[in-house]
Structures are given as C-alpha cells and as structure tokens.
Design an enzyme around this catalytic site. Structure first.
Site, PDB file in Angstrom:
ATOM      1  N   LEU A  29       0.815  -1.220   0.000  1.00  0.00           N
ATOM      2  CA  LEU A  29       0.000   0.000   0.000  1.00  0.00           C
ATOM      3  C   LEU A  29       0.847   1.269   0.000  1.00  0.00           C
ATOM      4  O   LEU A  29       1.864   1.356   0.687  1.00  0.00           O
ATOM      5  CB  LEU A  29      -0.913  -0.005   1.229  1.00  0.00           C
ATOM      6  CG  LEU A  29      -1.824  -1.225   1.353  1.00  0.00           C
ATOM      7  CD1 LEU A  29      -2.689  -1.123   2.609  1.00  0.00           C
ATOM      8  CD2 LEU A  29      -2.699  -1.399   0.119  1.00  0.00           C
ATOM      9  N   HIS A  30       0.408   2.241  -0.791  1.00  0.00           N
ATOM     10  CA  HIS A  30       1.047   3.566  -0.822  1.00  0.00           C
ATOM     11  C   HIS A  30      -0.051   4.612  -0.605  1.00  0.00           C
ATOM     12  O   HIS A  30      -1.227   4.265  -0.397  1.00  0.00           O
ATOM     13  CB  HIS A  30       1.788   3.777  -2.146  1.00  0.00           C
ATOM     14  CG  HIS A  30       0.969   3.447  -3.363  1.00  0.00           C
ATOM     15  ND1 HIS A  30      -0.154   4.163  -3.708  1.00  0.00           N
ATOM     16  CD2 HIS A  30       1.076   2.468  -4.292  1.00  0.00           C
ATOM     17  CE1 HIS A  30      -0.683   3.663  -4.806  1.00  0.00           C
ATOM     18  NE2 HIS A  30       0.033   2.622  -5.179  1.00  0.00           N
ATOM     19  N   HIS A  33      -3.438   4.251  -2.326  1.00  0.00           N
ATOM     20  CA  HIS A  33      -4.398   3.331  -1.692  1.00  0.00           C
ATOM     21  C   HIS A  33      -5.044   3.986  -0.469  1.00  0.00           C
ATOM     22  O   HIS A  33      -6.238   3.835  -0.225  1.00  0.00           O
ATOM     23  CB  HIS A  33      -3.695   2.058  -1.204  1.00  0.00           C
ATOM     24  CG  HIS A  33      -3.147   1.190  -2.291  1.00  0.00           C
ATOM     25  ND1 HIS A  33      -1.793   1.035  -2.515  1.00  0.00           N
ATOM     26  CD2 HIS A  33      -3.776   0.416  -3.206  1.00  0.00           C
ATOM     27  CE1 HIS A  33      -1.622   0.196  -3.521  1.00  0.00           C
ATOM     28  NE2 HIS A  33      -2.798  -0.191  -3.959  1.00  0.00           N
ATOM     29  N   GLN A  57      -5.104 -12.856 -12.428  1.00  0.00           N
ATOM     30  CA  GLN A  57      -4.952 -11.697 -13.304  1.00  0.00           C
ATOM     31  C   GLN A  57      -3.509 -11.509 -13.789  1.00  0.00           C
ATOM     32  O   GLN A  57      -3.198 -10.515 -14.424  1.00  0.00           O
ATOM     33  CB  GLN A  57      -5.493 -10.426 -12.633  1.00  0.00           C
ATOM     34  CG  GLN A  57      -4.724  -9.919 -11.447  1.00  0.00           C
ATOM     35  CD  GLN A  57      -5.497  -8.840 -10.700  1.00  0.00           C
ATOM     36  OE1 GLN A  57      -6.475  -9.115 -10.019  1.00  0.00           O
ATOM     37  NE2 GLN A  57      -5.062  -7.594 -10.823  1.00  0.00           N
ATOM     38  N   LYS A 146      -6.741   5.677 -11.596  1.00  0.00           N
ATOM     39  CA  LYS A 146      -5.425   5.289 -12.125  1.00  0.00           C
ATOM     40  C   LYS A 146      -5.568   4.065 -13.032  1.00  0.00           C
ATOM     41  O   LYS A 146      -4.936   3.983 -14.079  1.00  0.00           O
ATOM     42  CB  LYS A 146      -4.487   5.004 -10.939  1.00  0.00           C
ATOM     43  CG  LYS A 146      -3.257   4.223 -11.260  1.00  0.00           C
ATOM     44  CD  LYS A 146      -2.234   5.092 -11.892  1.00  0.00           C
ATOM     45  CE  LYS A 146      -0.891   4.450 -12.082  1.00  0.00           C
ATOM     46  NZ  LYS A 146      -0.849   3.037 -12.319  1.00  0.00           N
ATOM     47  N   GLN A 150     -10.060  -0.696 -15.680  1.00  0.00           N
ATOM     48  CA  GLN A 150     -10.530  -1.602 -14.624  1.00  0.00           C
ATOM     49  C   GLN A 150     -11.765  -1.022 -13.934  1.00  0.00           C
ATOM     50  O   GLN A 150     -12.757  -1.714 -13.698  1.00  0.00           O
ATOM     51  CB  GLN A 150      -9.404  -1.827 -13.609  1.00  0.00           C
ATOM     52  CG  GLN A 150      -9.845  -2.508 -12.329  1.00  0.00           C
ATOM     53  CD  GLN A 150      -8.681  -2.845 -11.413  1.00  0.00           C
ATOM     54  OE1 GLN A 150      -7.986  -3.810 -11.643  1.00  0.00           O
ATOM     55  NE2 GLN A 150      -8.464  -2.049 -10.371  1.00  0.00           N
ATOM     56  N   LEU A 181       1.097   7.627  -8.462  1.00  0.00           N
ATOM     57  CA  LEU A 181       1.574   6.636  -7.497  1.00  0.00           C
ATOM     58  C   LEU A 181       1.155   5.238  -7.950  1.00  0.00           C
ATOM     59  O   LEU A 181       0.039   5.033  -8.397  1.00  0.00           O
ATOM     60  CB  LEU A 181       1.017   6.914  -6.102  1.00  0.00           C
ATOM     61  CG  LEU A 181       1.376   8.253  -5.459  1.00  0.00           C
ATOM     62  CD1 LEU A 181       1.049   8.216  -3.957  1.00  0.00           C
ATOM     63  CD2 LEU A 181       2.844   8.617  -5.666  1.00  0.00           C
TER      64      LEU A 181
HETATM   65  O1  PAF Z   1      -6.313  -2.854  -8.702  1.00  0.00           O
HETATM   66  C1  PAF Z   1      -5.963  -3.848  -8.041  1.00  0.00           C
HETATM   67  O2  PAF Z   1      -5.163  -3.756  -7.097  1.00  0.00           O
HETATM   68  C2  PAF Z   1      -6.511  -5.222  -8.429  1.00  0.00           C
HETATM   69  O3  PAF Z   1      -6.683  -5.340  -9.799  1.00  0.00           O
HETATM   70  C3  PAF Z   1      -7.789  -5.591  -7.665  1.00  0.00           C
HETATM   71  C4  PAF Z   1      -8.936  -4.668  -8.021  1.00  0.00           C
HETATM   72  C5  PAF Z   1      -7.537  -5.552  -6.171  1.00  0.00           C
HETATM   73  C6  PAF Z   1      -8.231  -7.014  -8.040  1.00  0.00           C
HETATM   74  O4  PAF Z   1      -7.241  -7.951  -7.726  1.00  0.00           O
END
Ligand code: PAF
Length: 277
Positions: A29-30, A33, A57, A146, A150, A181
């Site tokens: 985490l930065h 987040h 993924q 960012k 997604q 970031l």
């Molecule tokens: O953006 C992310 O960190 C990932 O793609 C997520 C949404 C946590 C799914 O693994």
C-alpha cells in the site's frame, strides 16, 4: 482493526452491516491506496479493505511470485486509517479448488488497451472482484481512476449483474513531479524514477492539443508515443477514447467526454496512466 483470513469468519464479523464501504487491493500500500480508504469512509461505514495477490490476473510472462508482499507494513497503514476489517485470505481460502467459473467482460471493453497487451487480465480482475464482493457484501466499493479501464469494467459488471454495490471512482494521486503513485514505481532505478514523469507530461500534451481543437487523434497519439520512444521508452499505446465506453471517438462524438490512456515500458517496468480531457 481485525485481520481476517477466513470467509466464514468475515461473514460472522460483517453480519448486520449494510453500509459497508469496500476497498479491494493487492497490498504493498502507498498513499494512493490510503486515499481510497479515506474516500471509502466518506461513502460508508465500516470500511473494509482486502489484500489478495490474485494469481488469475497475472499472465504467464508476468511475475506473480515477485509481486511485493508487505503485509505487516500494510496492516500498520490501514490501522492508522481506521479500517474496521482487513480481509486477507490465503489462496487456498479464496480458491480452494481451481476457479473454473469465471467472469468474462465483453470483448469490446475487456480485450482492448490493457486487455490487448495483457490477455485474460480483466477476466482475472472481474472474477476476483466478484468473489471478494460476494464475501464482503459492500454497499459501495472504491476503485482508483489510475486503473481507468478496470474501474469502468468493474462498474459495468456490477451494473449488469445487478450487484447491490455502487462503484465509486477515486482520483489518481500523483507525486509532486506528476508521476502517478503505483506499486510498480518501486521497481524504477533512480534514473528511471527521474524519467518517469515524462509519461504524465506526454498525456498532458495530448490533453492540451485536444482541448486546443486538434481532432486528428491518430497524429496526436503518434506524436506522444514518438516523444516517449526517443527518450528510450517502449510505449504500448497512447489512445484518446470516449470516457463512456473507451472506444475511439468518431465524427459524431464532438461533445463526448474523452480520456487519454497510456501504457509504456521504462526499462523493465511497465507504467500506466491516464488523464480525463
Ligand atoms: O487494482 C488492483 O489492485 C486489483 O486489480 C484488484 C482490483 C484488487 C483485483 O485484484
């Protein structure tokens, strides 16, 4: 903050909560987040975060094993943000058997831009987000701009499956020199870190050109990619798209809100960024 790794225990803990705000992450985490956690707090209570490095993924050439795992430091940061529960399942907990049921986003959204260069990526994202949401049952979930594509894909997934979760978009957090970031920034050498803001600068030039009335998107995009290539970058794409569906704007789209999205490799590190126009 409770750190919970079992789905069963999470369900017990969350029983009766109907205003939960959820922030899914892969950890490391930065401040970007943490800004998502703060936005989540404005939209619901309690705030639940998850940390899960989602194998589904990662492509065959992407290093799942090398993804930075910094759980102890992440827990400290989340505690300071007053997160109520951190859901941090093991792989065995979330995928006790091979995950054969998957969520496939539509081709025209899931297989373009990032999806073209990372086949299967959004299928992996949608599948895990659907599963995490089924565990947490949030009223809202926060995703950063960012990762623009997604964000759009997850929002449409929630919509199409009538999930009771509203997707909230969080603005991108940048360093003072403009670099967005990202957990990947830690892989940049000092020289690469000094060069990295050139990506955001290229996006800004595209935005300025479009705002100044240039509708020859192909040439604006090419100029921007060339400007990075001469500095040693390997751009995958810089693309002006309609915000609504990420398709290229046509002649009839004069008033359509636009976004410019980019992905480019600097040394061994692939960075992505985007800017709404
Ligand atoms: O953006 C992310 O960190 C990932 O793609 C997520 C949404 C946590 C799914 O693994």
């Amino acid at each position: 903050m409770k750190v919970i790794s079992s789905i069963h225990e999470l369900r017990d803990q969350m029983r009766g909560q109907n205003r939960t705000a959820f922030v899914p992450t892969m950890g490391n985490l930065h401040d970007g987040h943490l800004s998502l956690m703060r936005l989540a707090r404005q939209h619901g209570d309690p705030v639940v975060a998850s940390i899960f490095v989602n194998r589904l993924q990662f492509g065959p050439n992407e290093d799942f094993e090398k993804y930075p795992r910094t759980l102890e430091a992440d827990i400290d940061k989340l505690q300071k943000e007053n997160v109520y529960v951190l859901f941090a399942p093991t792989e065995k907990e979330l995928y006790p058997q091979p995950q054969e049921y998957r969520v496939h986003p539509p081709h025209d959204l899931g297989d373009i831009l990032e999806g073209e260069f990372r086949p299967g990526f959004f299928q992996g994202v949608c599948t895990v987000v659907m599963k995490l949401m089924s565990c947490v049952q949030p009223r809202v979930a926060v995703f950063g701009k960012k990762d623009y594509q997604q964000l759009m894909i997850v929002r449409q997934m929630c919509d199409q499956f009538a999930l009771p979760t509203e997707v909230i978009a969080a603005e991108t957090v940048r360093d003072a020199d403009g670099l967005a970031l990202s957990s990947r920034n830690r892989f940049l050498s000092p020289d690469e870190r000094a060069e990295a803001p050139a990506l955001a600068a290229a996006l800004n030039r595209v935005r300025d050109a479009v705002l100044a009335g240039n509708r020859d998107f192909a040439s604006v995009e090419k100029d921007a990619m060339d400007s990075l290539a001469v500095r040693g970058w390997k751009p995958d794409y810089i693309a002006v798209r309609k915000r609504s569906n990420l398709l290229p704007p046509g002649a009839a789209d004069a008033d359509a809100p636009l976004v410019v999205l980019a992905a480019a490799k600097l040394g061994a590190t692939r960075l992505i960024d985007n800017l709404e126009i």
